[in-house]
Design an enzyme around this catalytic site. Structure first.
Site, PDB file in Angstrom:
ATOM      1  N   ASN A  58      70.887  28.372  58.259  1.00 17.65           N
ATOM      2  CA  ASN A  58      71.312  27.075  57.740  1.00 17.65           C
ATOM      3  C   ASN A  58      72.035  27.330  56.425  1.00 17.65           C
ATOM      4  O   ASN A  58      71.406  27.622  55.413  1.00 17.65           O
ATOM      5  CB  ASN A  58      70.095  26.163  57.525  1.00 17.65           C
ATOM      6  CG  ASN A  58      70.481  24.842  56.886  1.00 17.65           C
ATOM      7  OD1 ASN A  58      71.658  24.463  56.881  1.00 17.65           O
ATOM      8  ND2 ASN A  58      69.501  24.136  56.350  1.00 17.65           N
ATOM      9  N   HIS A 103      66.551  17.752  59.063  1.00 21.69           N
ATOM     10  CA  HIS A 103      66.195  18.765  58.062  1.00 21.69           C
ATOM     11  C   HIS A 103      65.524  18.068  56.872  1.00 21.69           C
ATOM     12  O   HIS A 103      65.846  16.924  56.559  1.00 21.69           O
ATOM     13  CB  HIS A 103      67.450  19.520  57.615  1.00 21.69           C
ATOM     14  CG  HIS A 103      67.132  20.696  56.741  1.00 21.69           C
ATOM     15  ND1 HIS A 103      66.936  20.561  55.386  1.00 21.69           N
ATOM     16  CD2 HIS A 103      66.937  22.002  57.031  1.00 21.69           C
ATOM     17  CE1 HIS A 103      66.650  21.752  54.875  1.00 21.69           C
ATOM     18  NE2 HIS A 103      66.632  22.639  55.852  1.00 21.69           N
ATOM     19  N   GLY A 131      63.453  26.970  50.162  1.00 21.21           N
ATOM     20  CA  GLY A 131      64.257  27.257  48.971  1.00 21.21           C
ATOM     21  C   GLY A 131      63.431  27.543  47.730  1.00 21.21           C
ATOM     22  O   GLY A 131      63.948  27.535  46.615  1.00 21.21           O
ATOM     23  N   GLU A 182      59.180  23.478  59.229  1.00 21.90           N
ATOM     24  CA  GLU A 182      59.572  23.936  57.892  1.00 21.90           C
ATOM     25  C   GLU A 182      58.772  23.187  56.836  1.00 21.90           C
ATOM     26  O   GLU A 182      59.131  22.052  56.468  1.00 21.90           O
ATOM     27  CB  GLU A 182      61.062  23.668  57.659  1.00 21.90           C
ATOM     28  CG  GLU A 182      61.977  24.328  58.672  1.00 21.90           C
ATOM     29  CD  GLU A 182      63.366  24.510  58.115  1.00 21.90           C
ATOM     30  OE1 GLU A 182      63.797  25.651  57.983  1.00 21.90           O
ATOM     31  OE2 GLU A 182      64.011  23.499  57.757  1.00 21.90           O
ATOM     32  N   LYS A 226      73.585  25.274  54.665  1.00 16.78           N
ATOM     33  CA  LYS A 226      73.564  24.085  53.812  1.00 16.78           C
ATOM     34  C   LYS A 226      74.983  23.812  53.278  1.00 16.78           C
ATOM     35  O   LYS A 226      75.950  24.106  53.965  1.00 16.78           O
ATOM     36  CB  LYS A 226      72.552  24.223  52.673  1.00 16.78           C
ATOM     37  CG  LYS A 226      71.196  24.751  53.150  1.00 16.78           C
ATOM     38  CD  LYS A 226      70.139  24.622  52.107  1.00 16.78           C
ATOM     39  CE  LYS A 226      68.908  25.383  52.569  1.00 16.78           C
ATOM     40  NZ  LYS A 226      67.682  24.804  52.094  1.00 16.78           N
ATOM     41  N   SER A 266      61.852  29.959  53.114  1.00 10.18           N
ATOM     42  CA  SER A 266      61.927  31.211  52.351  1.00 10.18           C
ATOM     43  C   SER A 266      61.695  32.455  53.210  1.00 10.18           C
ATOM     44  O   SER A 266      61.041  33.412  52.775  1.00 10.18           O
ATOM     45  CB  SER A 266      60.958  31.177  51.160  1.00 10.18           C
ATOM     46  OG  SER A 266      61.315  30.129  50.279  1.00 10.18           O
ATOM     47  N   GLU A 271      66.004  18.209  53.856  1.00  3.91           N
ATOM     48  CA  GLU A 271      66.931  17.667  52.847  1.00  3.91           C
ATOM     49  C   GLU A 271      67.544  16.351  53.333  1.00  3.91           C
ATOM     50  O   GLU A 271      67.826  15.460  52.533  1.00  3.91           O
ATOM     51  CB  GLU A 271      67.998  18.721  52.504  1.00  3.91           C
ATOM     52  CG  GLU A 271      67.383  19.822  51.645  1.00  3.91           C
ATOM     53  CD  GLU A 271      67.884  21.216  51.929  1.00  3.91           C
ATOM     54  OE1 GLU A 271      69.005  21.377  52.428  1.00  3.91           O
ATOM     55  OE2 GLU A 271      67.135  22.181  51.643  1.00  3.91           O
TER      56      GLU A 271
END
Ligand code: PEP
Length: 254
Positions: free
Chosen positions: A10, A94, A170, A164, A12, A217, A96
Site C-alpha cells: 500500500n 483502509h 505506520g 490491520e 498510500k 509495520s 486511514e
C-alpha cells in the site's frame, strides 16, 4: 488445497514517476516467489502508469473507489475507471479511510458490494484502535467491521481480507505473531460460523479458503515469523512496500 500466500503493498499517497520507476525496477528484478500473489496499491493518478510498466505477475490496486458507477462525485474514482486502466484490484476500508476520512462500516459495505458487482477483486481492511484493544474489545470491533463487509460479499473468491490493527499501522509497533494469529483465528472462526453456514456451503468453505493478511509495520525483519502462523496468509505492507526490502517480504514464506 492450501491458501496461496499473498502480499499486498500500500503506497498510500507517496511517490512520483521517478520513485515509482525504482519500485518497478526492484519488483522486476525480484526474483519473486511464484507461490505468492503480489498486488500493489498505487495512488490513482499512477494506476495506468504502473499497470503498463509492472510485470503481469504483479497486480495493481486502487486504494479506494466509490459506490456508484459515475456522476457528480468530485474527487472520487469509479470501479469502471480502475478496470479501464487495466487494473483488477481495489483496497477498501483502509484504516486511514475510516479514521481520517470518516468512512463508516455502512459506506464500506456499500463500496464492497459495488466493487464486486462491477468485477473487481477487493482487499477490505478491518482492525481495532489501541484503546479498543486495551478495553478487551478487539474481537467485538473486528467482528462488527467484518459483518458489515461480509453481508455485502457476492463472491468470496474475489476477496482477500486484511486485518490491520490501527495501533500497528505506520507506528513501527508490529503485533506479535501470537497477537496476530489469535485475531486471525478468531476471524476465521467467525467466518465459519456466520458466513459458510449462511450461504449453505460446507461449514468451513469460505472460512478455510479466504486469505487473511496481517498489516501493521510489517518489515523484512518480522515478516518470516508472521508468515509461519497458521492463519496468517500474507501481509499488507505500507512503508516497507516502497523499499527494496518489499521483495524479501514477498518471499517470506519460502
Ligand atoms: C498499511 O498502510 O496498510 C500499513 C500496514 O502500513 P505500514 O506497513 O506502514 O504500517
Amino acid at each position: 488445497m492450501g491458501r496461496k500466500f499473498f502480499v499486498g503493498g500500500n503506497w498510500k499517497m507517496n511517490g512520483d514517476k521517478e520513485s515509482i520507476d525504482k519500485i518497478i525496477d526492484f519488483l522486476k528484478a525480484g526474483p519473486l516467489d511464484p507461490n505468492c500473489d503480489v498486488v500493489v496499491g498505487v495512488p490513482a493518478p499512477y494506476l495506468m502508469y504502473c499497470r503498463e510498466r509492472l510485470p503481469e505477475n504483479v497486480g495493481v490496486a486502487a486504494q479506494n473507489c466509490h459506490k456508484a458507477a459515475k456522476g457528480a462525485f468530485t474527487g472520487e474514482i469509479a470501479a469502471a475507471m480502475i478496470k479501464d486502466c487495466g487494473c483488477k484490484w481495489v483496497i477498501l476500508g483502509h484504516s486511514e479511510r475510516r479514521n481520517v476520512f470518516g468512512e463508516t462500516d455502512e459506506l464500506i459495505g456499500e463500496k464492497v458490494a459495488f466493487a464486486l458487482e462491477n468485477g473487481l477483486h477487493i482487499i477490505p481492511c478491518i482492525g481495532e484502535k489501541l484503546e479498543e484493544r486495551e478495553a478487551g474489545k478487539t474481537e467485538e470491533v473486528c467482528f462488527k467491521q467484518l459483518k458489515a463487509i461480509a453481508d455485502k460479499v457476492s463472491d468470496w473468491s474475489r476477496v482477500v481480507l486484511a486485518y490491520e490493527p490501527v495501533w500497528a499501522i505506520g507506528t513501527g509497533k508490529t503485533a506479535t505473531p501470537e497477537q496476530a494469529q489469535e485475531t486471525h483465528a478468531a476471524l476465521r472462526k467467525w467466518l465459519s460460523e456466520n458466513v459458510s453456514r449462511k450461504i449453505k456451503r460446507s461449514e468451513t468453505e469460505v472460512a478455510e479458503n479466504l486469505r487473511i493478511l496481517y498489516g501493521g509495520s510489517v518489515t523484512a525483519a518480522n515478516c518470516k515469523e508472521l508468515a509461519k502462523c497458521a492463519d496468517i496468509d500474507g501481509s499488507l505492507v505500507g512503508g516497507a512496500s516502497l523499499k527494496p526490502e518489499f521483495v524479501e517480504i514477498i518471499n517470506a514464506s519460502q
